[in-house]
Write a protein that holds these residues in place. Structure first.
Motif, PDB file in Angstrom:
ATOM      1  N   GLY A  69      40.201 -76.305  17.695  1.00  0.00           N
ATOM      2  CA  GLY A  69      39.908 -77.241  18.774  1.00  0.00           C
ATOM      3  C   GLY A  69      41.066 -77.498  19.726  1.00  0.00           C
ATOM      4  N   SER A 111      30.368 -72.603  10.911  1.00  0.00           N
ATOM      5  CA  SER A 111      30.783 -73.831  11.626  1.00  0.00           C
ATOM      6  C   SER A 111      31.177 -74.908  10.651  1.00  0.00           C
ATOM      7  CB  SER A 111      29.616 -74.345  12.441  1.00  0.00           C
ATOM      8  OG  SER A 111      29.846 -75.704  12.776  1.00  0.00           O
ATOM      9  N   LYS A 170      24.668 -76.872  21.251  1.00  0.00           N
ATOM     10  CA  LYS A 170      24.876 -77.021  19.808  1.00  0.00           C
ATOM     11  C   LYS A 170      23.605 -77.588  19.172  1.00  0.00           C
ATOM     12  CE  LYS A 170      27.988 -79.088  16.431  1.00  0.00           C
ATOM     13  NZ  LYS A 170      28.882 -80.249  16.190  1.00  0.00           N
ATOM     14  N   ALA A 208      38.116 -72.345  19.091  1.00  0.00           N
ATOM     15  CA  ALA A 208      36.772 -72.701  18.635  1.00  0.00           C
ATOM     16  C   ALA A 208      36.788 -73.444  17.305  1.00  0.00           C
ATOM     17  CB  ALA A 208      35.922 -71.442  18.524  1.00  0.00           C
ATOM     18  N   TYR A 209      37.668 -73.054  16.382  1.00  0.00           N
ATOM     19  CA  TYR A 209      37.594 -73.624  15.033  1.00  0.00           C
ATOM     20  C   TYR A 209      38.642 -74.704  14.776  1.00  0.00           C
ATOM     21  CZ  TYR A 209      34.222 -70.010  14.114  1.00  0.00           C
ATOM     22  OH  TYR A 209      33.099 -69.221  14.171  1.00  0.00           O
ATOM     23  N   ARG A 254      38.991 -75.121   7.586  1.00  0.00           N
ATOM     24  CA  ARG A 254      38.831 -73.887   8.370  1.00  0.00           C
ATOM     25  C   ARG A 254      40.129 -73.102   8.408  1.00  0.00           C
ATOM     26  NH1 ARG A 254      37.106 -77.031  12.376  1.00  0.00           N
ATOM     27  NH2 ARG A 254      34.979 -77.810  12.127  1.00  0.00           N
ATOM     28  N   ARG A 312      30.662 -72.524  18.081  1.00  0.00           N
ATOM     29  CA  ARG A 312      31.999 -72.028  17.723  1.00  0.00           C
ATOM     30  C   ARG A 312      32.040 -70.506  17.740  1.00  0.00           C
ATOM     31  NH1 ARG A 312      34.831 -76.264  15.826  1.00  0.00           N
ATOM     32  NH2 ARG A 312      33.717 -77.982  14.810  1.00  0.00           N
TER      33      ARG A 312
END
Ligand SMILES: Nc1ncnc2c1ncn2[C@@H]1O[C@H](COP(=O)(O)OP(=O)(O)OP(=O)(O)O)[C@@H](O)[C@H]1O
Ligand SMILES: Nc1ncnc2c1ncn2[C@@H]1O[C@H](COP(=O)(O)OP(=O)(O)OP(=O)(O)O)[C@@H](O)[C@H]1O
Ligand SMILES: [Mg+2]
Ligand SMILES: [Mg+2]
Lengths: 346, 316, 514, 346
Positions: free
Chosen positions: D127, A346, D211, D124-125, A334, D218
């Motif tokens: 963490g 995601s 989810k 979000a990506y 990512r 995310r």
């Protein structure tokens, strides 16, 4: 017989007691940091510098350990900084009123206990969100200081006191550091080897379940706030020794540093996760950065930015290190794909 | 018909700070002397918005004059305009609001003050050595101006002195102490420290003491707050520059009165700064008061001791 | 199916029975939550050494009654006597002190603590210096688990455990301290064969020791097997009581539901088509799934059997992309599909009803409506691109009706629903996506006989409508009756495949253990 | 047995949308406050005062709504204040570079979006805990401002801009208030009537379940941070109009006020709970208190303390009002028993 033992578990539980993976990440960050700075500026490791740096770190870390107790229960204490300020000021006032040292110390600790008791009572027994009541206390404590002497510092702290808490040192270790070490050991023992400590973690993990297990959740929470503010009082006293006076603005914005130290050290603001060791590492990282920036003659205009970047970098190292193999790959992917449209997926 | 009853002047500082106590003292004393009702109204924190509210409120009260220490230039243009429309005389003290309709600014001109400070520092350092600087907030307009003046003076009068660092104390004494400790580690060769704002000296003092460099390193800076005066007495700090706060307060009344009497006011009155050293640390306040108290009333021309800028208007 | 009627319950019945003074007596218990009347003047008594079953449909008030007994709900009308003395608990502690142990219907463990710490939470063991004696706690934990016939690493973190071991911890907790009255609210729901047998054995021993037990279950064969007396609740009121030896499943059902009910698992009318809809090839993923391959045809119901920990849930979660696979592929309608996230699964109309409704199924603080439509936002937008309340209500009510979910209103927070009704909402969410493939993980866990029949009927109808269904269940009878074909898993691998004709409990069991 | 009343759901749902019980508590507190102040000081309600007060409230509330989105997902954004400062400063720089108004506005909004995107991506990506990354951004953004012009304000903002965003008003309502009203309505609609909003609440309620429902958690989280910083940009622009210059210190500590406004308004920092209306009420309470204290001539030294006390009082009123009958009794009993030993008991 049905076996539910997963070897996966053996690891964590053991590690959890000693040096949980959680810390390794930030610890690496810290080592890298120290390495880099001391190569660029060998004086960083000079005893003189270590002395002042460790003292500055200790002053923050003592408060950080306090708020750490609260955070473990998924609470928060924003009044930390003001509590440090007020308790120190109270200590000074006691001296100004001619009180002997023990009385002055008790006054400060008592003041801390009171602040914590109010926070704790309103949170645990009335049910107000910690954020709000402690925000209120932040304002109340700070303005109390200002109303007393319109912000003037309290001078004339007895030499006997300064000898112990100010210049005082033991094997070249300053008194705040000694206090921190004792506090850290005590906290570690309490949190990991007493029922109270485990209940603090339990509440953070699942408050409802803890309550149903017949534990007086209110009292446990209440106590964490008292402990927190008492730690602040210790820091407050140390600050008086450090500054050789009681200043009205002592501890301003300290709460943010204290909370940050805990969180950088792997404490979860959602409660139930974190270790004293982590808090110490977190506080040290912040102290090292601040000290390093001055040693490296980084322009004050840039220092804040560097601090910000390092905080984030440390956190990212931490995450990547704690991720399991394939999550790690995913994260790297990512970060790599950040510019590609894949970043969105995601 | 308000002529027959007392005039009502109000002092509005930036916020709550002991620094303003002498200002108001001067304001009060002058009021007492000239038979004017005086009041002190401080915003809760150092914010433009709250200062606006205070002034808004004073306009409703129809006071006769307001002396403002401006938190912000442009931010106050509006309210000062309103006040002027409402027939209230407005001047600024301590901190100006040039873009506003304020009739006059009474206070320290920061660049000039910085220059004076630089001159003094240069003299004491004797054109050699390494200078460390502390400043409370790198974004502060006033302090940046002070620094400019200070630097200019150093360049002219002590070109061989190196200003090696300029650290942010965030306006907090304990931070000033931490930074000083770190600076002393980073630059063991430092021979002098100068603080551009009030918290710097009180912070530097314990740092110097614990490094056993008290008195060995030249320490000077701005503002005569109690901690600093104490440090001057015990010799850790060599000098500080006191803004003539009492005088600002006193002259504020004088000028407002003049304005109410329809006089034309000078745009700016630099009250200058006063050098405080061991010799005059216990007497300077008294002098400052005496010096100020000769203004207004029957007093005539201004003495030479007065800093740069134009003479204050005097009234019959 | 009277299969299990060889009851040791009746056998020990001598020790129990309603003779003498009740250990516990509740009189005229009334409890309401805001508008919802959970209990209306309920009377209930338990005698030493007897096992009483509290029976009732989802939402009948069983758990609420027990929570009052355990001191969880402290505000209620009515009176309670323990050992003849009037009691009114102000906390769970007070109840515990009198020797009342309870296994709640929902888990109440701290995921961040170790098994041992959870087990002794509230009555920790200290050593000489007054510190926690971990070795001792671990030792006792092992003992307790051994007695329960399970092996759980006492120093494992609970968050790494699956539902079954968690349930065993709950039971061990309740047994802990000199229990005189043991309440078990659907203890067998998350358990399978072996553990259930162990549990029953323990219950027998306790009963012999004179411990009184309240046993709540929706599995009537268990009820008939282990209990002495059955007390039935209906809509929060007593609706009769019967000695187990006089009872049959049909009698119990009619007492619960108030009318005769055809509970026979509805066999589907239609039969599977030919087209292969879902195909899994060599699927492998951590921690335990090894090279799993199988096919599901259009309108086919495939049962997935196995013991706890066999990896069925993991397999399901791999298929829908909730877990990352390391190798293998999933094909839909013959085409290879790349499912990397549950979103992809939903896009391909694959639904997954989780086995853990609280953690993975529902958003408890949201309403029945919001939960029911959680997976179909895209499809209920109005012209303005906003969520259409009308469509939401329509969808929600459809499933409230077809699943006979007991709610006070569709705007009730799911948190406040009874366990079984929560499960129904969890299912509704996935029926709403109109799935091509629906994976149900323990779909009838904790729901009452009527609802169970409903769910089976719904599964059958779905299949008849062409939906391919994979039903994970630890209840062999259920699998046997509902599935067209049965796969068996053991330690992450497929170890058997049986058509409905060749399948029976014995062969399935054999495959499940090796 | 499918017993559910169709009218019954009109109640809750309607209430929840308009003025949920949650808000009533703080709303009462607000009314009491306004009543008290305006009796003591009728001028409080004078149009002049309402004008300046509403403008100040709006500036905080706009940022508060931004951070509210983040808090709903159980996140936090500490960079709010710095984002307001930087975006405003960027707007000023654009003008200084001679850019036309639309460009300047876009520059500010773009800068906001970028800040949010960084926060969002890292949270979000990658963490990282929101607290850490946003704390880092707080430092980074603020010091960026300083490094550009060493903290000088940017003067010479075009009159055309000031006419709209500065003195500009419409039916006697200042532009920030108008902006706030529009933003509040938009946010309310998004949060309650769009899939996106529903998902924001869902994530706060149970991230895993969300989810598993096939929602790209995310992306939703990422967007909340972007939205937050864009709101900050709007506030930043408004501040430039308000101050008629772009100041380096604009927005300092604003994050605390913004978060406090949300929390006072009943938003849960654990996520999933809260309404736009609540945020507005929270921001208003804080604004009213500050304004009122000045009007009431409360000694400046005491004002902070009064603010603290009122914040706490509001929170307590809120709790008591939201407690059901018997909990309320219990709370009162505890508050009463505060001095007795009963206080300690659960
Ligand atoms: N905390 C609560 N708030 C509001 N209503 C509640 C609450 N707890 C239970 N109820 C309601 O009370 C009724 C009884 O619930 P209870 O959990 O006792 O049913 P139950 O018999 O245990 O059902 P199940 O077999 O599904 O567990 C249900 O209608 C439920 O919605
Ligand atoms: N060691 C472990 N660590 C973390 N999660 C695990 C571990 N073992 C199992 N799980 C998870 O717990 C859930 C339940 O899996 P389980 O082991 O119970 O297989 P199962 O066949 O689904 O058993 P069940 O009969 O409960 O469905 C799955 O999501 C599985 O991945
Ligand atoms: Mg139940
Ligand atoms: Mg499973």
């Amino acid at each position: 017989m049905t076996s539910f033992a997963y070897d996966a578990d053996a690891g964590p539980s053991l590690a959890r007691r000693v040096l949980r993976q959680r810390e390794v990440g930030v610890f690496i960050a810290l080592v890298v940091l120290v390495g880099a700075i001391s190569i660029a500026r060998p004086h960083f490791l000079a005893s003189g510098n270590l002395f002042i740096m460790s003292r500055q770190i200790a002053l923050t870390a003592i408060a950080a350990i306090g708020v750490f107790f609260v955070i473990l229960t998924a609470g928060i204490d924003l009044s930390v900084g003001s509590a440090v300020g007020l308790t120190g000021y109270v200590c000074g006032l006691a001296f100004a009123a001619g009180a002997p040292m023990p009385v002055a110390l008790l006054a400060a600790l008592g003041c801390g206990a009171l602040i914590g008791a109010i926070n704790g009572f309103v949170v645990a027994y009335i049910g107000v969100t910690p954020f709000i009541i402690t925000l209120g206390m932040l304002e109340i404590c700070r303005s109390t200081i200002y109303t007393i002497r319109h912000g003037d510092s309290i001078r004339g702290i007895p030499a006997s006191f300064l000898k112990i808490f100010g210049s005082g040192e033991f094997l070249g270790i300053s008194s705040p550091v000694i206090a921190l070490i004792l506090l850290a050991i005590a906290s570690h023992v309490v949190l990991n080897y007493t029922a109270y400590g485990r209940r603090v973690y339990a509440i953070g993990g699942n408050e409802e379940a803890t309550k149903l297990s017949g534990i007086n959740v209110r009292r446990v929470k209440f106590m964490t706030y008292v402990l927190c503010s008492v730690c602040c009082a210790i820091a407050g006293i140390m600050y008086v020794g450090y500054g050789t006076e009681a200043h009205a603005d002592t501890g301003k914005d300290l709460e943010l540093d204290a909370i940050a130290a805990a969180v950088i050290g792997g404490t979860s603001l959602m409660g139930g996760q974190g270790t004293v060791l982590g808090v110490l590492i977190g506080a040290t990282i912040m102290g090292v950065v601040k000290n390093g920036l001055v040693l490296l003659d980084v322009s004050s205009y840039w220092q804040q930015m560097v601090i910000g970047i390092i905080i984030v970098a440390a956190a990212i190292i931490d995450v990547v290190q704690n991720a399991n193999a394939d999550n790690r790959k995913a994260i790297i992917r990512r970060i790599a794909g950040i510019f590609g449209r894949r970043a969105g997926a995601s | 018909n308000r002529t027959d009853n007392k005039q009502h002047f109000v002092m509005v500082p930036k916020g709550v700070n002991p620094y303003y106590d002498p200002c108001y003292e001067g304001f009060k004393d002058a009021g007492a002397k000239f038979g004017i009702e005086t009041e002190f109204r401080a915003p809760q924190d150092f914010s433009v918005s709250e200062q606006q509210e205070v002034i808004e409120d004073l306009i409703q009260k129809h006071v006769d004059g307001i002396a403002i220490s401006a938190n912000d230039d442009q931010g106050l243009v509006g309210v000062i305009d309103e006040a002027t429309k409402a027939g209230i005389k407005v001047i600024t003290f301590d901190a100006p609001a040039p873009s506003s309709k304020a009739l006059c600014y009474i206070g320290t001109v920061n660049d000039a003050a910085g220059y004076t400070a630089g001159t003094e520092m240069a003299k004491r350092m004797g054109d050699k050595g390494v200078l460390l600087m502390l400043q409370g907030g790198m974004g502060s307009q006033n302090l940046n101006e002070r620094y400019a003046g200070f630097e200019r003076a150093m360049k002219e009068k002590a070109p061989h002195v190196t200003i090696i660092a300029r650290e942010d104390t965030q306006g907090k004494i304990p931070v000033a102490q931490e930074k000083t400790e770190q600076l002393l580690q980073a630059h063991p060769d430092a021979t002098a420290i100068f603080g551009l704002s009030g918290e710097c000296i009180p912070g530097a003092v314990p740092a110097l003491k614990s490094a056993n460099k008290a008195g060995k390193i030249l320490l000077g800076g701005f503002d005569d707050i109690p901690d600093t005066l104490a440090a001057i007495r015990d010799g850790t700090c060599q000098f500080c520059l006191a803004q003539k706060t009492y005088k600002m307060g006193w002259l504020s009344v004088v000028e407002l009165q003049a304005a109410c009497a329809g006089k034309e006011l000078p745009k700016q009155i630099d009250t200058g700064v006063l050098l405080v050293t061991k010799d005059n640390v216990d007497t300077y306040m008294a002098h400052m008061k005496e010096e100020a108290q000769q203004w207004g009333g029957e007093a005539a021309t201004m003495p030479a001791t007065m800093g740069a800028g134009t003479a204050p208007a005097t009234q019959k | 199916m009277g299969a299990g009627e060889s009851s040791f319950g009746a056998g020990g019945g001598a020790g129990g029975g309603t003779a003498g003074r009740p250990l516990l007596e509740m009189r005229g218990i009334t409890k309401s939550f805001g508008g919802v009347h959970a209990l209306r003047g309920v009377d209930f008594a338990v005698y030493p050494g007897e096992i009483v079953c509290l029976l009732g449909e989802n939402g009948a008030g069983k758990s609420t009654l027990m929570k009052i007994l355990a001191g969880v709900h402290v505000v209620y009308d009515g009176e309670m006597f323990f050992d003849g003395k009037a009691v009114r608990f102000r906390s769970t502690q007070e109840a515990a002190e009198l020797g009342i142990g309870i296994v709640y219907q929902e888990f109440n463990l701290c995921p961040n603590l170790s098994v041992a710490e959870n087990l002794f939470l509230g009555h920790e063991i200290h050593n000489a210096v007054g510190l926690m004696d971990y070795p001792e706690m671990r030792r006792r934990a092992r003992e307790t688990f051994a007695a329960l016939g399970v092996k759980i690493d006492p120093s494992a973190l609970v968050q790494h455990l699956t539902v079954a071991p968690q349930q065993m911890i709950e039971i061990a907790k309740a047994l802990g301290h000199n229990t005189r009255l043991l309440i078990m609210d659907e203890p067998t729901a998350p358990l399978a064969g072996a553990e259930i047998e162990h549990l029953f054995r323990i219950m027998g021993e306790l009963k012999a020791r004179g411990v009184a037990i309240v046993f709540i279950s929706h599995k009537l064969n268990e009820v008939l097997r282990v209990t002495d007396r059955v007390v039935v609740l209906k809509d929060g009121e007593n609706s009769g009581e019967i000695a187990t030896k006089d009872a049959t499943e049909d009698v119990l059902v009619s007492m619960m539901v108030g009318r005769e009910l055809d509970r026979m698992y509805s066999r589907r009318k239609g039969s599977p088509g030919e087209e292969v809809v879902l195909e899994v090839r060599g699927l492998t993923g951590p921690p335990r799934i090894e090279d799993v391959s199988f096919q599901v045809r259009k309108g086919e119901i495939v049962g997935l059997a196995g013991l706890q920990g066999a990896g069925r849930t993991e397999l399901a979660q791999l298929i829908i992309g909730y877990r990352r696979k390391v190798s293998g592929e999933v094909r839909l309608h013959g085409r290879r599909v790349n499912i990397r996230h549950p979103a992809d699964a939903v896009r391909h109309h694959i639904g997954y009803v989780s086995e853990d409704r609280k953690k993975l199924g529902l958003i408890l603080n949201m309403t029945v409506r919001e939960n029911s439509t959680m997976a179909i936002h895209r499809r209920i937008l109005n012209a303005l691109g906003l969520i259409s309340r009308a469509k939401e209500r329509e969808v929600t009510d459809t499933y409230i009706r077809s699943l006979k979910t007991k709610v006070s209103s569709r705007e009730q927070a799911v948190r406040n629903l009874s366990g079984g009704n929560q499960q129904k909402v969890a299912i509704a969410k996935w029926l709403a996506i109109k799935p091509d493939v629906l994976i149900l993980d323990e779909p009838t866990r904790g729901i009452d006989v009527g609802a169970k029949a409903e769910v089976h009927r719904i599964i059958a109808d779905l299949a008849d409508a062409g939906v391919s269904v994979i039903m994970i269940s630890s209840e062999l009878p259920e699998v046997l009756h509902v599935a067209d074909r049965i796969l068996v898993m053991h330690e992450g691998r497929l170890t058997g495949e049986f058509s409905r004709e060749e399948a029976n409990e014995e062969v399935l069991m054999k495959a499940a253990v090796a």
